[in-house]
Design an enzyme around this catalytic site. Structure first.
Site, PDB file in Angstrom:
ATOM      1  N   GLY A 199      58.567  25.412  -3.596  1.00  0.00           N
ATOM      2  CA  GLY A 199      59.671  26.283  -4.001  1.00  0.00           C
ATOM      3  C   GLY A 199      59.234  27.433  -4.892  1.00  0.00           C
ATOM      4  N   ASP A 234      66.906  31.576  -1.278  1.00  0.00           N
ATOM      5  CA  ASP A 234      65.712  31.409  -0.442  1.00  0.00           C
ATOM      6  C   ASP A 234      65.933  30.317   0.595  1.00  0.00           C
ATOM      7  OD1 ASP A 234      64.444  33.333  -1.954  1.00  0.00           O
ATOM      8  OD2 ASP A 234      63.020  31.958  -2.911  1.00  0.00           O
ATOM      9  N   ASN A 242      67.872  36.149  -5.126  1.00  0.00           N
ATOM     10  CA  ASN A 242      67.947  35.776  -3.705  1.00  0.00           C
ATOM     11  C   ASN A 242      68.217  34.295  -3.517  1.00  0.00           C
ATOM     12  OD1 ASN A 242      67.280  38.334  -2.762  1.00  0.00           O
ATOM     13  ND2 ASN A 242      65.105  37.883  -2.553  1.00  0.00           N
ATOM     14  N   GLY A 274      53.039  34.499  -8.020  1.00  0.00           N
ATOM     15  CA  GLY A 274      52.827  35.819  -8.621  1.00  0.00           C
ATOM     16  C   GLY A 274      53.925  36.154  -9.628  1.00  0.00           C
ATOM     17  N   ASP A 275      55.137  35.740  -9.323  1.00  0.00           N
ATOM     18  CA  ASP A 275      56.262  35.991 -10.239  1.00  0.00           C
ATOM     19  C   ASP A 275      56.089  35.184 -11.530  1.00  0.00           C
ATOM     20  OD1 ASP A 275      57.279  37.468  -8.134  1.00  0.00           O
ATOM     21  OD2 ASP A 275      58.487  35.794  -7.390  1.00  0.00           O
ATOM     22  N   SER A 316      59.550  25.824  -9.054  1.00  0.00           N
ATOM     23  CA  SER A 316      58.152  25.422  -9.276  1.00  0.00           C
ATOM     24  C   SER A 316      57.590  25.995 -10.580  1.00  0.00           C
ATOM     25  CB  SER A 316      57.291  25.900  -8.101  1.00  0.00           C
ATOM     26  OG  SER A 316      57.122  27.306  -8.147  1.00  0.00           O
TER      27      SER A 316
HETATM   28  O1  RIB Z   1      57.993  36.208  -4.763  1.00  0.00           O
HETATM   29  C1  RIB Z   1      58.737  35.212  -4.115  1.00  0.00           C
HETATM   30  C2  RIB Z   1      60.126  35.693  -3.849  1.00  0.00           C
HETATM   31  O2  RIB Z   1      60.067  36.774  -2.945  1.00  0.00           O
HETATM   32  C3  RIB Z   1      61.029  34.686  -3.195  1.00  0.00           C
HETATM   33  O3  RIB Z   1      61.713  33.878  -4.111  1.00  0.00           O
HETATM   34  C4  RIB Z   1      61.919  35.542  -2.308  1.00  0.00           C
HETATM   35  O4  RIB Z   1      63.260  35.522  -2.653  1.00  0.00           O
HETATM   36  C5  RIB Z   1      61.330  36.946  -2.367  1.00  0.00           C
HETATM   37  O5  RIB Z   1      62.029  37.770  -3.213  1.00  0.00           O
END
Ligand code: RIB
Length: 299
Positions: A280, A12, A10, A244-245, A284
């Site tokens: 970000g 953002d 994505n 979380g990612d 980040s």
């Molecule tokens: O988890 C954060 C992400 O959620 C963002 O980067 C945004 O693009 C959405 O997918």
């Protein structure tokens, strides 16, 4: 051994606001940034920065060159990213003064990840690999089953949680990575405490190894009778987007490297804390060295 991440990419658009916009309200943003993101891209970068081999499977539009190049610069294999005749996915993100976010996603090319593309990618899966899915691309249910049949372990982060999750055959899932809200939904949406949620997940899906993240309250790992808790590292929250990612990518990288779940939780919690302290999403995510130095000071 590699991570094959079937995930979103994505652009953002981040708006800094004092408080989230209320119904009927119009407000000026205090700041505006355009960043690279998507749960998929963030998780691929986190896993690569943690030191693992990562292949990304996904789709962008012709406006998505920066997304692909960013992954390449991180050493991620991008040969399974398709370029579609539509706009790339994007996200509209409000971040308030406490660093909390609320996000609207527009799937764009992420909604055109095809079954053929998944079949081709799955042909490159080997025993010991982990195939990772979130819920921001098309054909997730198909991909999960295909990846499992191809001999990989499957990790599923059902985010964002919506009606499509019920199409996924959880018998094909080895690792489930959920936050409190997603964990609650996966067992019917009624339970209140994290402990109740964990017990219910174990009862309903006894074959699944589950990570339940609770933000500043820490995280759990549960596999049958084996259960660990990791406290969150305390940091001043600047922007929680992508934390979380970051956790997910670092956790899976630690598993790929053969770490015990307890150690994997600790590394992932440290990486997520460092990500929360910066603005970000993808930008980040800390490097392996930063995480190691941080943990050394804590141990
Ligand atoms: O988890 C954060 C992400 O959620 C963002 O980067 C945004 O693009 C959405 O997918």
């Amino acid at each position: 051994m590699k991570l094959m991440n079937f995930g979103s990419l994505n652009l953002d658009r981040k708006y800094g606001v004092g408080n989230f916009v209320a119904p009927g309200e119009t407000k000026s943003a205090d700041s505006y940034f355009e960043n690279l993101g998507g749960k998929g891209l963030n998780q691929s970068i986190a896993c690569a920065r943690a030191g693992s081999a990562v292949w990304h499977v996904g789709a962008v539009g012709k406006d998505g060159t920066a997304l692909v190049n960013c992954l390449k610069e991180e050493g991620v294999d991008t040969s399974h990213i398709a370029v579609k005749n539509t706009a790339s996915g994007h996200a509209v993100i409000q971040v308030d003064h406490a660093g909390q976010n609320c996000i609207i996603i527009v799937s764009g090319a992420n909604g055109e990840v095809g079954k053929e593309q998944m079949i081709e990618a799955c042909e490159a899966l080997e025993e010991g690999d982990i195939a990772l899915f979130q819920n921001e691309i098309s054909n997730v249910a198909y991909g999960v089953t295909k990846a499992k049949r191809s001999g990989a372990k499957v990790a599923f982060n059902p985010s964002p949680f919506n009606e499509k999750i019920s199409e996924v055959d959880l018998h094909d899932v080895d690792y489930l990575i959920v936050n409190e809200g997603e964990g609650r939904e996966i067992v019917g949406g009624k339970l209140s405490s994290p402990e109740e949620i964990l017990v219910a997940i174990r009862k309903s899906y006894p074959w699944i190894k589950t990570v339940l993240t609770l933000g500043e309250k820490g995280c759990y790992y549960i596999d049958g009778e084996e259960k660990y808790f990791q406290d969150a590292f305390s940091v001043k929250a600047v922007d929680t987007t992508g934390a979380g990612d970051t956790f997910c990518g670092y956790f899976l990288s630690a598993l790929l490297k053969g770490c015990e779940p307890e150690r994997a939780l600790r590394e992932a919690a440290a990486a997520a804390a460092l990500a929360v302290g910066k603005e970000g999403a993808a930008c980040s995510i800390p490097t392996r060295k930063t995480v190691e130095d941080f943990l050394e000071k804590k141990e």
